[in-house]
Write an enzyme that holds these catalytic residues in place. Sequence first.
Site, short mmCIF file in Angstrom:
data_model
loop_
_atom_site.label_atom_id
_atom_site.label_comp_id
_atom_site.label_asym_id
_atom_site.label_seq_id
_atom_site.Cartn_x
_atom_site.Cartn_y
_atom_site.Cartn_z
N ASP A 175 0.82 -1.21 0.00
CA ASP A 175 0.00 0.00 0.00
C ASP A 175 0.86 1.26 0.00
O ASP A 175 2.08 1.19 0.16
CB ASP A 175 -0.98 0.00 1.19
CG ASP A 175 -0.32 -0.40 2.51
OD1 ASP A 175 0.92 -0.37 2.58
OD2 ASP A 175 -1.05 -0.71 3.46
N ASN B 59 -8.05 -1.94 13.81
CA ASN B 59 -9.42 -2.26 13.40
C ASN B 59 -9.47 -3.53 12.55
O ASN B 59 -10.48 -3.81 11.92
CB ASN B 59 -10.03 -1.08 12.64
CG ASN B 59 -9.28 -0.75 11.36
OD1 ASN B 59 -8.30 -1.41 11.02
ND2 ASN B 59 -9.72 0.27 10.64
N HIS C 214 -7.62 -4.15 9.86
CA HIS C 214 -7.34 -4.02 8.43
C HIS C 214 -6.06 -4.74 8.04
O HIS C 214 -5.15 -4.92 8.85
CB HIS C 214 -7.34 -2.55 7.97
CG HIS C 214 -6.16 -1.74 8.35
ND1 HIS C 214 -6.27 -0.40 8.66
CD2 HIS C 214 -4.86 -2.02 8.47
CE1 HIS C 214 -5.07 0.08 8.94
NE2 HIS C 214 -4.20 -0.89 8.83
N GLU D 167 -9.92 -1.76 4.53
CA GLU D 167 -10.56 -1.35 5.78
C GLU D 167 -11.86 -2.15 6.00
O GLU D 167 -12.43 -2.69 5.05
CB GLU D 167 -10.91 0.14 5.70
CG GLU D 167 -9.70 1.06 5.51
CD GLU D 167 -8.90 1.28 6.80
OE1 GLU D 167 -8.95 0.45 7.72
OE2 GLU D 167 -8.20 2.31 6.87
C1 GLP Z 1 -0.75 0.71 8.31
C2 GLP Z 1 -0.39 -0.17 7.13
C3 GLP Z 1 -0.64 -1.62 7.42
C4 GLP Z 1 -0.03 -1.98 8.75
C5 GLP Z 1 -0.67 -1.17 9.84
C6 GLP Z 1 -0.15 -1.49 11.22
O1 GLP Z 1 -2.09 0.98 8.33
N1 GLP Z 1 -1.11 0.18 5.95
O2 GLP Z 1 -0.12 -2.41 6.36
O3 GLP Z 1 -0.18 -3.35 8.99
O4 GLP Z 1 -0.41 0.19 9.57
O5 GLP Z 1 0.95 -0.68 11.53
P1 GLP Z 1 1.94 -0.94 12.74
O6 GLP Z 1 2.77 -2.11 12.34
O7 GLP Z 1 2.77 0.32 12.83
O8 GLP Z 1 1.12 -1.18 13.93
#
Ligand code: GLP
Length: 263
Positions: free
Chosen positions: A79, A150, A152, A157
Amino acid sequence: MSQFRFINSSAASEVRIYRNSGDACKAAAELIVELVQKKNDARLGLATGSTPIPVYQELVRQHQAGSVAFSQVQTFNLDEYYPISPLSDQSYRWFMNHHLFKHINIPANQTHVLDGTVPASFADQHAVDFESWIHQAGGLDLQLLGIGRNGHIGFNEPFEASVESACNLPTRLVELHPVTRADAAPAFGGLENVPTHALTVGTRAILNARRILILAFGANKADAVKASLTGPPVSTVPASLLQMRADRVVWMLDEAAAAGLNS
Ligand code: GLP
């Protein structure tokens, strides 16, 4: 490390629980290294966020120690914020260059990250093209995932839909969920600076990966992990859709993220 199959009514998911996130990240890196040693032109789906950073550090360490080469590997990131410049240190292109790509011997044109600079009128076409590059490369041998609070995955989402359509989402431009934007606010210096949109690889390409490693660490991920593994697969908890491919998925957790699996 304890390892078991977590069985609920719809799937038996492989879950590995590590003493701490460092051990889990080393184990994840080891699985990636083993794959690339066996298949030097492996197609890797990569994730961003704080969770996989130690995985990338370990890949860099192993590369520098001469254990693994990336010259034939192709990577496809999950992403990217939209719009965003690749020069911005909040962009996922910058993140990947900084944490991984510039430290290993992968040619730049084998690292694919959705482009946050495409004009709005081309964003949909760019997303279609990106998914077709994954397809033309033969699909993903391995997809690394984190999870949002959440539930995702990537920027897929929660939303209301049938499981079938939620598992078939194409790579596309999406609107970010308020929880996702709130979690990103510190990195952007305030909620008002967080982009409202992002480009994300869809559930269709994620679920087609031949192996899926999903990492979750810390107490603030425990609810999402619990909902993803103990509940049925539902579009409102996107990571629960991984149950539809349980035979390909490994959940790699620390004890805090796994806390809800006992109760
Ligand atoms: C973002 C990314 C996700 C990731 C998530 C969790 O939203 N798009 O791919 O898994 O954050 O992030 P973190 O690893 O910092 O908790």
